[in-house]
Design a protein around this motif. Structure first.
Motif, mmCIF file in Angstrom:
data_model
loop_
_atom_site.group_PDB
_atom_site.id
_atom_site.type_symbol
_atom_site.label_atom_id
_atom_site.label_comp_id
_atom_site.label_asym_id
_atom_site.label_seq_id
_atom_site.Cartn_x
_atom_site.Cartn_y
_atom_site.Cartn_z
ATOM 1 N N VAL A 1 1.017 -1.043 -0.113
ATOM 2 C CA VAL A 1 -0.028 0.035 -0.048
ATOM 3 C C VAL A 1 1.078 1.342 0.057
ATOM 4 C CG1 VAL A 1 -1.832 1.486 1.425
ATOM 5 C CG2 VAL A 1 -1.905 -1.357 1.198
ATOM 6 N N VAL A 2 0.747 2.120 -1.092
ATOM 7 C CA VAL A 2 1.522 3.380 -1.108
ATOM 8 C C VAL A 2 0.604 4.561 -0.563
ATOM 9 C CG1 VAL A 2 2.968 4.592 -2.653
ATOM 10 C CG2 VAL A 2 2.895 2.349 -2.742
ATOM 11 N N MET A 3 0.992 5.265 0.145
ATOM 12 C CA MET A 3 0.121 6.488 0.818
ATOM 13 C C MET A 3 0.992 7.735 0.533
ATOM 14 S SD MET A 3 -1.419 4.736 4.117
ATOM 15 C CE MET A 3 -2.551 6.203 4.379
ATOM 16 N N ALA A 4 0.211 9.000 0.177
ATOM 17 C CA ALA A 4 0.861 10.213 0.113
ATOM 18 C C ALA A 4 -0.226 11.014 -0.163
ATOM 19 C CB ALA A 4 1.925 10.224 -0.979
ATOM 20 N N ASP A 5 -0.284 12.341 0.296
ATOM 21 C CA ASP A 5 -1.037 13.427 0.199
ATOM 22 C C ASP A 5 -0.830 14.063 -1.073
ATOM 23 O OD1 ASP A 5 -2.482 13.529 2.397
ATOM 24 O OD2 ASP A 5 -0.737 14.321 3.591
ATOM 25 N N ASN A 6 0.558 14.058 -1.674
ATOM 26 C CA ASN A 6 0.918 14.749 -2.792
ATOM 27 C C ASN A 6 0.768 13.591 -3.982
ATOM 28 O OD1 ASN A 6 3.248 15.357 -5.046
ATOM 29 N ND2 ASN A 6 2.748 17.303 -3.766
ATOM 30 N N ASP A 7 0.040 14.132 -4.928
ATOM 31 C CA ASP A 7 -0.110 13.118 -6.087
ATOM 32 C C ASP A 7 1.179 12.767 -6.810
ATOM 33 O OD1 ASP A 7 -2.795 12.928 -5.558
ATOM 34 O OD2 ASP A 7 -3.498 14.232 -7.279
ATOM 35 N N THR A 8 2.158 13.797 -7.018
ATOM 36 C CA THR A 8 3.364 13.641 -7.661
ATOM 37 C C THR A 8 4.257 12.612 -7.032
ATOM 38 O OG1 THR A 8 3.093 15.686 -8.752
ATOM 39 C CG2 THR A 8 5.201 14.615 -8.532
ATOM 40 N N ALA A 9 4.269 12.928 -5.671
ATOM 41 C CA ALA A 9 5.343 12.086 -4.820
ATOM 42 C C ALA A 9 4.939 10.535 -4.645
ATOM 43 C CB ALA A 9 5.440 12.500 -3.364
ATOM 44 N N ARG A 10 3.578 10.359 -4.423
ATOM 45 C CA ARG A 10 2.790 9.140 -4.503
ATOM 46 C C ARG A 10 2.928 8.374 -5.822
ATOM 47 N NH1 ARG A 10 -1.718 10.274 -3.439
ATOM 48 N NH2 ARG A 10 -2.695 10.081 -5.639
ATOM 49 N N ASN A 11 2.797 8.894 -6.987
ATOM 50 C CA ASN A 11 3.132 8.276 -8.331
ATOM 51 C C ASN A 11 4.611 7.847 -8.575
ATOM 52 O OD1 ASN A 11 0.221 8.617 -9.033
ATOM 53 N ND2 ASN A 11 0.535 10.391 -9.863
ATOM 54 N N ALA A 12 5.669 8.913 -8.124
ATOM 55 C CA ALA A 12 6.920 8.533 -8.173
ATOM 56 C C ALA A 12 7.390 7.288 -7.568
ATOM 57 C CB ALA A 12 7.712 9.866 -7.738
ATOM 58 N N VAL A 13 6.804 7.284 -6.482
ATOM 59 C CA VAL A 13 7.189 5.963 -5.647
ATOM 60 C C VAL A 13 6.596 4.870 -6.217
ATOM 61 C CG1 VAL A 13 6.853 4.963 -3.293
ATOM 62 C CG2 VAL A 13 7.393 7.135 -3.447
ATOM 63 N N ALA A 14 5.434 4.831 -6.723
ATOM 64 C CA ALA A 14 4.629 3.735 -7.074
ATOM 65 C C ALA A 14 5.265 3.386 -8.305
ATOM 66 C CB ALA A 14 3.038 4.075 -7.471
ATOM 67 N N GLU A 15 5.538 4.120 -9.125
ATOM 68 C CA GLU A 15 6.348 3.855 -10.275
ATOM 69 C C GLU A 15 7.755 3.012 -10.121
ATOM 70 O OE1 GLU A 15 8.273 5.948 -14.379
ATOM 71 O OE2 GLU A 15 7.190 7.303 -13.050
ATOM 72 N N ALA A 16 8.489 3.523 -9.092
ATOM 73 C CA ALA A 16 9.801 3.142 -8.738
ATOM 74 C C ALA A 16 9.506 1.715 -8.487
ATOM 75 C CB ALA A 16 10.260 3.814 -7.629
ATOM 76 N N LEU A 17 8.285 1.247 -7.791
ATOM 77 C CA LEU A 17 8.179 -0.147 -7.217
ATOM 78 C C LEU A 17 7.500 -1.102 -8.396
ATOM 79 C CD1 LEU A 17 6.617 0.527 -3.633
ATOM 80 C CD2 LEU A 17 9.039 -0.162 -4.296
ATOM 81 N N GLN A 18 7.293 -0.364 -9.501
ATOM 82 C CA GLN A 18 6.680 -1.357 -10.729
ATOM 83 C C GLN A 18 7.770 -1.550 -11.648
ATOM 84 O OE1 GLN A 18 2.545 -1.343 -10.942
ATOM 85 N NE2 GLN A 18 3.731 -1.934 -9.068
ATOM 86 N N GLN A 19 9.171 -1.617 -11.255
ATOM 87 C CA GLN A 19 10.047 -2.039 -12.266
ATOM 88 C C GLN A 19 9.901 -3.725 -12.335
ATOM 89 O OE1 GLN A 19 12.475 0.233 -13.585
ATOM 90 N NE2 GLN A 19 10.813 1.438 -12.643
ATOM 91 N N PRO A 20 10.369 -4.085 -13.524
ATOM 92 C CA PRO A 20 10.039 -5.494 -14.008
ATOM 93 C C PRO A 20 11.026 -6.462 -13.209
ATOM 94 C CG PRO A 20 11.137 -4.283 -15.691
ATOM 95 C CD PRO A 20 10.996 -3.444 -14.663
ATOM 96 N N VAL A 21 10.386 -7.683 -12.910
ATOM 97 C CA VAL A 21 11.557 -8.782 -12.128
ATOM 98 C C VAL A 21 12.471 -9.166 -13.355
ATOM 99 C CG1 VAL A 21 11.527 -10.699 -10.987
ATOM 100 C CG2 VAL A 21 9.618 -9.169 -10.421
ATOM 101 N N LYS A 22 13.624 -9.615 -12.586
ATOM 102 C CA LYS A 22 14.636 -10.050 -13.440
ATOM 103 C C LYS A 22 14.591 -11.509 -13.485
ATOM 104 C CE LYS A 22 18.071 -6.418 -12.613
ATOM 105 N NZ LYS A 22 19.326 -6.134 -12.142
ATOM 106 N N GLY A 23 14.734 -11.995 -14.999
ATOM 107 C CA GLY A 23 14.841 -13.595 -15.113
ATOM 108 C C GLY A 23 13.515 -14.136 -15.346
ATOM 109 N N LEU A 24 12.609 -13.354 -15.518
ATOM 110 C CA LEU A 24 11.008 -14.183 -15.791
ATOM 111 C C LEU A 24 10.853 -14.029 -17.479
ATOM 112 C CD1 LEU A 24 9.056 -12.740 -12.770
ATOM 113 C CD2 LEU A 24 10.451 -15.070 -13.023
#
Length: 323
Positions: A39-62
């Motif tokens: 669960v990613v929480m933030a008041d600021n949409d830009t900050a929340r989207n930045a963290v969410a995008e960082a956690l959406q990187q593809p997994v290696k070796g699949l």
């Protein structure tokens, strides 16, 4: 801190409230959600989207693109009844003008168990976005370590003792084998364990080879010869091998005072339309003049493979060489 970027990661000990009557610690509820759900929480949409995008990187070796984590995004930075019992929570705060760089602090089992609560703080959303290339690796590693530690803890509570005994008899090593792995096949200095599932088949192989050369190229070459000898396909002339047409990922790390060579990539069945991801850990056993390899592989053509593979990686980390 010199330069424009400094990432501070701090572990904060969660303090539980003592029970009113007898001073004992209260029992915390079990957290909600599945492994690798965040669960990613933030008041600021830009900050929340930045963290969410960082956690959406593809997994290696699949074989297919799968994102590192399954995210739920929530506007706001205050935990409420709906969010405080989540398994993994990332709260993002900006407006910390006194902060020279983005910081990461985390706590374990604050409201539920198991639980990881991470607080990412930065002066502004712009500062956070500028730091994100460095922040994302720290953040992803922190969540992965939490999930791996919990998977190992679950293995310690529930595993197949008979299969572990068979591993010890064949290789002289110890390894926690998932409870569902009830089928095995032995070879010379080799054992294959599997849950034999109709869907999402998971397997472990533990084997040894002479010499203590654990370079990635040697480990890959040896796995191909071992798999060809011990895991033939259903039809004559078919056998498992490394898919040389896909990228291999290699790294070394230390575990239990020993260096581990990790190789991950894709396997395929020569002469047959089968394949999937694999991960192997190779450790030099200098006392016996050999190398011990613990390998996990998955066959799940019908669905995602990220969690299936990660579950088995936790088992690989329990490998121990006996003295």
């Amino acid at each position: 801190m010199r330069g424009t970027l400094g990432i501070a990661i701090v572990a904060v000990c969660a303090t539980a409230t003592l029970a009113a009557c007898d001073g004992r610690m209260p029992v915390k509820p079990r957290s909600g959600g599945n492994p690798y759900e965040v669960v990613v929480m933030a008041d600021n949409d830009t900050a929340r989207n930045a963290v969410a995008e960082a956690l959406q990187q593809p997994v290696k070796g699949l074989p297919q693109a799968e994102k590192a984590f399954d995210l739920t995004q929530t506007k706001g930075s205050t935990l409420n009844q709906a969010t405080r019992y989540a398994r993994c929570i990332v709260v993002v705060s900006t407006g910390k003008d006194e902060m020279p760089a983005t910081s990461i602090k985390y706590e374990r089992d604050v409201y539920a168990r198991p639980q990881l609560l991470v607080r990412v703080s930065s002066a502004t959303a712009g500062r956070l976005c500028a730091d994100m290339m460095s922040v994302r690796s720290h953040l992803a590693r922190l969540i992965n370590r939490f999930e791996t530690a919990d998977a190992v803890a679950q293995l310690r509570k529930r595993h197949n003792a008979e299969a572990a005994k068979a591993v010890s008899e064949v290789t002289g090593c110890t390894l926690l084998v998932p409870a569902d792995m009830t089928y095995s096949k032995r070879g010379r200095d080799f054992i294959w364990l599997t849950d034999n599932a109709a869907k999402g088949l998971q397997s472990l192989c533990i084997y040894t080879y002479p010499g203590t050369d654990t370079r990635a190229a040697t480990v890959t070459e040896r796995r191909d010869s071992v798999m060809k000898a011990n895991l033939p396909g259903e039809r004559t002339g078919t056998f498992m091998r490394t898919d040389t047409g896909s990228r291999l990922y290699r790294r070394t790390f230390r575990k239990g005072g020993r260096q581990v060579t990790e190789v991950r990539g894709l396997w395929e069945m020569e002469g047959d339309a089968m394949g999937g991801p694999f991960v192997c850990h190779a450790v030099a056993d200098s006392a016996r003049g050999r190398t011990v390899v613990a390998e996990a592989f998955v066959y799940a053509p019908e669905g995602p493979k990220r969690n299936l593979t990660r579950q088995l990686e936790a088992a690989l980390l329990t490998l121990r060489l006996t003295k």
